[in-house]
Design an enzyme around this catalytic site. Structure first.
Site, short mmCIF file in Angstrom:
data_model
loop_
_atom_site.label_atom_id
_atom_site.label_comp_id
_atom_site.label_asym_id
_atom_site.label_seq_id
_atom_site.Cartn_x
_atom_site.Cartn_y
_atom_site.Cartn_z
CB CYS A 127 22.59 -37.00 -2.12
SG CYS A 127 20.79 -36.96 -1.97
CB CYS A 147 22.12 -38.70 1.32
SG CYS A 147 21.55 -39.72 -0.05
#
Length: 149
Positions: free
Chosen positions: A57, A60
């Site tokens: 991600c 993230c």
């Protein structure tokens, strides 16, 4: 010969210091897994602020060291723990706690989800949130305990 020994000793000491610092730096954020999650978040009178992410991600990844920085900042708080779950390796757990997007930040108290964080992503905002929400959760738990008596 003596000089060589002293240099070697200094080098080994520095290496041990670096390794120790890395271990200590990692200790502030506790990695939770399917095997450890339930037991940890059910710890009595303890708030767990948990980040749910996946390695691929970009959001993230963009957090950088934010979660570790928060962990260091919260280290002085006795009844608040900072944790993280890798939803790539703990998919059933993430489904169970209703994770649908990344990153997701949730606060648990005495095993129950009490709040989901959706504010700014900086250490001070996260810290303020977790301190306020953990205090509310503790007060609610105390009121529930008093009702049972």
């Amino acid at each position: 010969m003596k000089l060589y020994f002293h240099r070697s000793l200094i080098l080994v000491s520095l290496l041990l210091l670096v390794v120790f610092n890395l271990l200590v730096a990692e200790a502030e954020v506790i990695t939770l897994t399917e095997e450890t999650f339930n037991d940890k978040v059910k710890e009595k009178d303890t708030a767990w602020f948990v980040r749910f992410c996946v390695p691929w991600c970009k959001h993230c990844k963009n957090l950088g060291s934010l979660w570790e920085d928060l962990g260091k900042e919260m280290e002085r708080e006795d009844e608040i723990e900072v944790g993280q779950v890798d939803c790539g390796t703990s998919k059933p757990l993430c489904s169970k706690v209703d994770i649908h997007s990344y990153p997701t930040f949730k606060l648990f108290y005495n095993g129950e989800e009490v709040s989901k964080y959706q504010g700014p992503r900086d250490v001070e905002s996260l810290k303020t949130f977790v301190l306020e929400e953990a205090e509310k959760a503790a007060m609610n738990a105390q009121l529930e305990n008093e009702k049972e008596l």
